[in-house]
Design a protein around this motif. Sequence first.
Motif, PDB file in Angstrom:
ATOM      1  N   HIS A 129      45.774   4.047  51.365  1.00  0.00           N
ATOM      2  CA  HIS A 129      46.317   3.265  52.473  1.00  0.00           C
ATOM      3  C   HIS A 129      45.900   1.807  52.313  1.00  0.00           C
ATOM      4  N   CYS A 162      49.126  -0.452  58.188  1.00  0.00           N
ATOM      5  CA  CYS A 162      48.883   0.011  56.824  1.00  0.00           C
ATOM      6  C   CYS A 162      49.719  -0.861  55.896  1.00  0.00           C
ATOM      7  N   ASN A 214      49.801  -0.714  52.489  1.00  0.00           N
ATOM      8  CA  ASN A 214      50.157  -0.128  51.190  1.00  0.00           C
ATOM      9  C   ASN A 214      50.997   1.116  51.458  1.00  0.00           C
ATOM     10  N   CYS A 226      52.513   4.431  52.031  1.00  0.00           N
ATOM     11  CA  CYS A 226      51.766   5.692  51.902  1.00  0.00           C
ATOM     12  C   CYS A 226      52.591   6.915  52.245  1.00  0.00           C
ATOM     13  N   HIS A 229      54.949   5.794  56.788  1.00  0.00           N
ATOM     14  CA  HIS A 229      54.037   4.682  56.525  1.00  0.00           C
ATOM     15  C   HIS A 229      54.200   3.527  57.519  1.00  0.00           C
ATOM     16  N   MET A 255      52.268   3.542  60.806  1.00  0.00           N
ATOM     17  CA  MET A 255      50.803   3.599  60.777  1.00  0.00           C
ATOM     18  C   MET A 255      50.258   2.229  61.204  1.00  0.00           C
TER      19      MET A 255
END
Length: 493
Positions: A438, A475, A477, A479, A483, A486
């Motif tokens: 993450h 987040c 990155n 994921c 995602h 997040m």
Amino acid sequence: MFRSFLILFSILISVLFLCSSEGLTDEAFIGYGGGGYNGKLMIFSIPGLELLKDVPIGVDIRSPVTDRKNLFVVDKAQDTLYMIDLSNLSVKKSIKLPDYFGPSSIAISKDGKSIYIAGELSGKVASVDVDSGKAIALALKPLPSSPNFVALTTDGKYCLVSDYSNNRILRISTSPFKLDKELKLRRPHEITVTPDGKSALVSSKFSASLTFVDLKDFKVENVLKTGAFPLDVIIDSKGTFAYQSQHASSEIVKIDIAKKEVVGRFSVKYNPSSISITPDNKYLVSANKFSTGIYDGLNSNISEEGGSVIPQNMEVIELASGKSIKQAAVSGDISGIIIPSREAIKDASLKEKGEFVKKGSKPDVAPKEGVKVSYIPADDRPPGISDADDDAIEIRLKALSYIFAPNIVNCFKGDTVRFIITNIDEKALYIDKPAVVHGFTINGFGKQTNVLLPKGVSAVVEFVADKKGTFEFYCSNFCGPVHHEMRGRFVVE
Ligand SMILES: [Cu+2]
């Protein structure tokens, strides 16, 4: 005799030389990708996938678009729109967007004068006049709204925005800039308009489908079952076929737009997200995630204590044969790729050749100068907030697919805040990838807080909360399918 040998020899040398400069032959195109958390514009050859250049721009760089002279990208962490000169790759202009805007996607008008930006973190959509740098923001209701992708109709009269929080797409008139209509659609993701201007194609990630929206009446025309967790959707230059990335089933689905039928499927090695196609419709480039396995030799330890970063990767598919012809591990989180026509590329300096990720190299997350980001052995204390011995406020966050716990944290202005963030993922929902990495970035404190969260270590991020407000952390990155959702909130009172 000796002379003819010399001539032959020099011909051989020239042939060898020509072959070795394969990276940029007439066959090659150049792709420009937002590097995501590495803050760079990533420039690479297609189909060779050689890194030609990576240009540092900001903190979290996304969604390149072009007017053929310039590239535009947004910085999600710093609420900025950058205009980059294609001829020398210098930043010509940076336009500050409203505070907390959290831009995620851009669309550009045909004349290049207006830019429309989806502000995922703020629930706003902005219209930016490129010449004056003036931005008008439209706040979507109800909150939370999450406009994360934007497209323009071919006549430039409307921008279309997908809003995953409210399961809808929105039609916003560009002049005057105001909300016109909404259309309910389950968890929309990427959105694109057919070249004839008649339909919008929308990936509906939770419905495993591609939705055709009739743009005349702004209503659902057709829902086509396509795959598992569809994300990006693109259209070839003729407007004949659309291609949709299926994140969970690791395939690209080809759709005949006129027939509204699935006509082909191409496998990619790892879970695809952003995809793009060369202007000659010959190659498709896919930015894939979770390259567990094939790039093990490239994994680098992020610290002495352990924790490895698994590089994401790109792949080139030759569309005529459906074959995967090239793969390369990449650093950064490529979000959005554009491939301009060859004529648009003027930069003679794009000749350096290299690999995206060099064997044994450190991951591209080097903390910036004067910024306190480090890694410690995984912290197993429960999540929460407490006063540390040195008077800092310690905020312990756990990160897992697809939440931060706790997701609302606060402090007072002037506090020294120390986030200790630990990735406790077992697996990313539906996808058995326990080593998922993450990211963590606080919008508005982008530079001080941009960090990757590999398994096995805790990231420590320390800074002074020197301004009041409510800041979204997210987040940073990619994921998994959820995602984008997040996220959390950092409140400075
Ligand atoms: Cu994540």
